[in-house]
Design a protein around this motif. Sequence first.
Motif, mmCIF file in Angstrom:
data_model
loop_
_atom_site.group_PDB
_atom_site.id
_atom_site.type_symbol
_atom_site.label_atom_id
_atom_site.label_comp_id
_atom_site.label_asym_id
_atom_site.label_seq_id
_atom_site.Cartn_x
_atom_site.Cartn_y
_atom_site.Cartn_z
ATOM 1 N N LEU A 1 0.801 -1.217 0.000
ATOM 2 C CA LEU A 1 0.000 0.000 0.000
ATOM 3 C C LEU A 1 0.835 1.268 0.000
ATOM 4 O O LEU A 1 0.291 2.376 -0.008
ATOM 5 C CB LEU A 1 -0.919 -0.009 1.239
ATOM 6 C CG LEU A 1 -1.898 -1.184 1.319
ATOM 7 C CD1 LEU A 1 -2.697 -1.082 2.617
ATOM 8 C CD2 LEU A 1 -2.835 -1.195 0.129
ATOM 9 N N PHE A 2 2.161 1.121 0.059
ATOM 10 C CA PHE A 2 3.025 2.294 0.175
ATOM 11 C C PHE A 2 3.552 2.717 -1.196
ATOM 12 O O PHE A 2 3.707 1.904 -2.104
ATOM 13 C CB PHE A 2 4.185 2.007 1.120
ATOM 14 C CG PHE A 2 3.719 1.589 2.497
ATOM 15 C CD1 PHE A 2 3.293 2.526 3.416
ATOM 16 C CD2 PHE A 2 3.687 0.250 2.841
ATOM 17 C CE1 PHE A 2 2.849 2.147 4.667
ATOM 18 C CE2 PHE A 2 3.245 -0.144 4.098
ATOM 19 C CZ PHE A 2 2.819 0.810 5.018
ATOM 20 N N GLY A 3 3.881 3.966 -1.296
ATOM 21 C CA GLY A 3 4.477 4.459 -2.515
ATOM 22 C C GLY A 3 5.907 3.987 -2.655
ATOM 23 O O GLY A 3 6.530 3.539 -1.698
ATOM 24 N N HIS A 4 6.457 4.123 -3.865
ATOM 25 C CA HIS A 4 7.806 3.656 -4.111
ATOM 26 C C HIS A 4 8.617 4.732 -4.815
ATOM 27 O O HIS A 4 8.104 5.485 -5.648
ATOM 28 C CB HIS A 4 7.784 2.383 -4.958
ATOM 29 C CG HIS A 4 7.016 1.272 -4.312
ATOM 30 N ND1 HIS A 4 5.809 0.831 -4.792
ATOM 31 C CD2 HIS A 4 7.290 0.528 -3.210
ATOM 32 C CE1 HIS A 4 5.352 -0.151 -4.011
ATOM 33 N NE2 HIS A 4 6.236 -0.339 -3.052
ATOM 34 N N ASP A 5 9.874 4.779 -4.468
ATOM 35 C CA ASP A 5 10.770 5.756 -5.079
ATOM 36 C C ASP A 5 11.255 5.260 -6.437
ATOM 37 O O ASP A 5 11.407 4.048 -6.642
ATOM 38 C CB ASP A 5 11.983 5.987 -4.173
ATOM 39 C CG ASP A 5 11.578 6.530 -2.807
ATOM 40 O OD1 ASP A 5 10.603 7.313 -2.769
ATOM 41 O OD2 ASP A 5 12.218 6.153 -1.813
ATOM 42 N N PRO A 6 11.533 6.177 -7.354
ATOM 43 C CA PRO A 6 12.140 5.746 -8.628
ATOM 44 C C PRO A 6 13.577 5.290 -8.387
ATOM 45 O O PRO A 6 14.247 5.751 -7.457
ATOM 46 C CB PRO A 6 12.093 7.014 -9.481
ATOM 47 C CG PRO A 6 12.071 8.137 -8.493
ATOM 48 C CD PRO A 6 11.304 7.638 -7.300
ATOM 49 N N LEU A 7 14.033 4.379 -9.213
ATOM 50 C CA LEU A 7 15.402 3.892 -9.072
ATOM 51 C C LEU A 7 16.396 5.018 -9.318
ATOM 52 O O LEU A 7 16.234 5.798 -10.266
ATOM 53 C CB LEU A 7 15.665 2.761 -10.075
ATOM 54 C CG LEU A 7 15.184 1.360 -9.699
ATOM 55 C CD1 LEU A 7 15.465 0.402 -10.846
ATOM 56 C CD2 LEU A 7 15.862 0.880 -8.434
ATOM 57 N N PRO A 8 17.410 5.130 -8.484
ATOM 58 C CA PRO A 8 18.433 6.159 -8.718
ATOM 59 C C PRO A 8 19.238 5.821 -9.968
ATOM 60 O O PRO A 8 19.363 4.654 -10.345
ATOM 61 C CB PRO A 8 19.301 6.089 -7.458
ATOM 62 C CG PRO A 8 19.117 4.696 -6.944
ATOM 63 C CD PRO A 8 17.699 4.326 -7.292
ATOM 64 N N PRO A 9 19.825 6.819 -10.617
ATOM 65 C CA PRO A 9 20.632 6.534 -11.815
ATOM 66 C C PRO A 9 21.881 5.740 -11.443
ATOM 67 O O PRO A 9 22.438 5.888 -10.353
ATOM 68 C CB PRO A 9 21.001 7.927 -12.324
ATOM 69 C CG PRO A 9 20.903 8.813 -11.125
ATOM 70 C CD PRO A 9 19.776 8.261 -10.292
ATOM 71 N N GLU A 10 22.297 4.878 -12.382
ATOM 72 C CA GLU A 10 23.490 4.060 -12.149
ATOM 73 C C GLU A 10 24.732 4.910 -12.391
ATOM 74 O O GLU A 10 24.828 5.602 -13.410
ATOM 75 C CB GLU A 10 23.485 2.866 -13.090
ATOM 76 C CG GLU A 10 24.619 1.890 -12.840
ATOM 77 C CD GLU A 10 24.479 0.638 -13.699
ATOM 78 O OE1 GLU A 10 25.462 -0.121 -13.787
ATOM 79 O OE2 GLU A 10 23.405 0.432 -14.279
ATOM 80 N N PRO A 11 25.703 4.870 -11.455
ATOM 81 C CA PRO A 11 26.916 5.671 -11.655
ATOM 82 C C PRO A 11 27.678 5.242 -12.910
ATOM 83 O O PRO A 11 27.605 4.094 -13.333
ATOM 84 C CB PRO A 11 27.732 5.361 -10.392
ATOM 85 C CG PRO A 11 26.764 4.810 -9.406
ATOM 86 C CD PRO A 11 25.707 4.131 -10.206
ATOM 87 N N GLU A 12 28.402 6.203 -13.487
ATOM 88 C CA GLU A 12 29.219 5.867 -14.636
ATOM 89 C C GLU A 12 30.390 4.985 -14.199
ATOM 90 O O GLU A 12 30.888 5.082 -13.078
ATOM 91 C CB GLU A 12 29.753 7.139 -15.298
ATOM 92 C CG GLU A 12 28.666 8.014 -15.915
ATOM 93 C CD GLU A 12 29.246 9.225 -16.616
ATOM 94 O OE1 GLU A 12 30.488 9.301 -16.707
ATOM 95 O OE2 GLU A 12 28.473 10.076 -17.052
ATOM 96 N N ARG A 13 30.822 4.134 -15.097
ATOM 97 C CA ARG A 13 31.943 3.230 -14.858
ATOM 98 C C ARG A 13 31.742 2.362 -13.619
ATOM 99 O O ARG A 13 32.674 2.074 -12.881
ATOM 100 C CB ARG A 13 33.254 4.016 -14.721
ATOM 101 C CG ARG A 13 33.599 4.844 -15.941
ATOM 102 C CD ARG A 13 34.892 5.599 -15.717
ATOM 103 N NE ARG A 13 35.215 6.437 -16.864
ATOM 104 C CZ ARG A 13 36.286 7.242 -16.906
ATOM 105 N NH1 ARG A 13 37.107 7.309 -15.861
ATOM 106 N NH2 ARG A 13 36.513 7.971 -17.976
#
Length: 465
Positions: free
Chosen positions: A43-55
């Motif tokens: 029932l809870f909201g979800h955060d978007p996935l953080p961007p993947e770091p380069e390299r």
Amino acid sequence: MYCIALSAPDDFDGWRAAARRLAVVGVDPADVVWQVGDAPADLFGHDPLPPEPERAAFSVPRAFVDLAQTTILHRDPERFALLYALLWRLRDQPGLMEDRADPLLRRIDALAKAVRRDIHKMRAFVRFREVAEGDDTRFVAWFEPEHHIVRANAGFFLRRFASMRWSILTPDLSIHWDGATLNEGPGAQRSDAPDGDPVEALWKGYYAAIFNPARLKTGAMLSEMPKKYWRNLPEAALIPDLIAGAQAREAAMIATTSVAPRRPDDIATAWAALREGAMGCTRCPLHGPATQTVFGEGPLDAPILFIGEQPGDQEDLAGRPFVGPAGQLFDAALAQAGVDRSRAYVTNAVKHFKFERQGKRRLHQSPDAGEIEACRWWLSQEIALVRPRLIVALGASAARAMLGKAVTIGATRGMPIPLADGAEGWVTVHPSYLLRLPDAARRAEEQARFVAELQMVGKRLTALA
């Protein structure tokens, strides 16, 4: 909190991509919710996935990847989270995969073991029934897997039944092979699959004939073949009665003689059922161009069994083994060696003629390892019925079929080889090898050696009698 939606219950690629990204950016396993499909997991909201770091660099042992590919197929809804938790720990403990006492690794190992067992059960207990489909036929099977193994197991059935058109129906999904393309379909019900076909009566006769009450171990049988699979197997209908009468039959056997006698009529019935089944064999593609299956022949109580490579052109047309030029040379060599041909059972490692057309001629081609292995089941059943004291492999293909591995003729010929079933194996050349030798002197020398080895076999047979 992050929610990862996977496309299917066995979506390993989706899980791997998401898990790697989460681990690289440092997301704690407690902050991840895994689900299949688009339905909300909670029932809870979800955060978007953080961007993947380069390299970003992140590697894991191959053993983890193999374990994860198998474990993903389990039905446990926690499998995704458990695997990500293990992946999270591997970042700082690269040797964790070697710690078999670790509670998390042990739990995941148990899931993988259950999946592997289910994969084995599907391969062992799927039974195809032939059904008409227009002017063609299709082989249809029903199976109820415990886990999500159907897609992962499809490759096994493709390799084994590549020349058949078949369908495997399960409650979750169905897979269909048309000889060129594998397609998926929705789940099915047991009633969608056929109940049986005429060949099953032959198999029931065969299994009833070879049943040995003295070797019955009910507990071991139920462990390897739980009752839930019985309804898929035509021969399983005989099990309750065979078990019920096993003790009485065993007592009667012991009372009659210290060695359980074999009833010739039972063995003949079993052999006839086996041969009839082989006539429709489609275990490898060789059945397509061949004229017919060429099964073994000879006394079913023969003390010696000879294995050739495969039928040749004349055997393929006649439907009998060892009737062509190589067979005639073989008969003559046996006569010279003093081995009674009429008391020998002769068969081949491969039951269909493999050839290449050159104009009107059909040129022999040696069978490959896959074709030998596909046909090895028929050979093992022949040996089990005949129970010879000696088994003689003629050529490398026959030796491979007898021993289950590739061997060289030079390293194994002319010496006794103990076999797992208690018989004694011997290896020599195939008569066709002698016919192909261009030099007359060399041919005479090799033929004399062939006869001498058959004489050794004959003397050994007399000693074992």
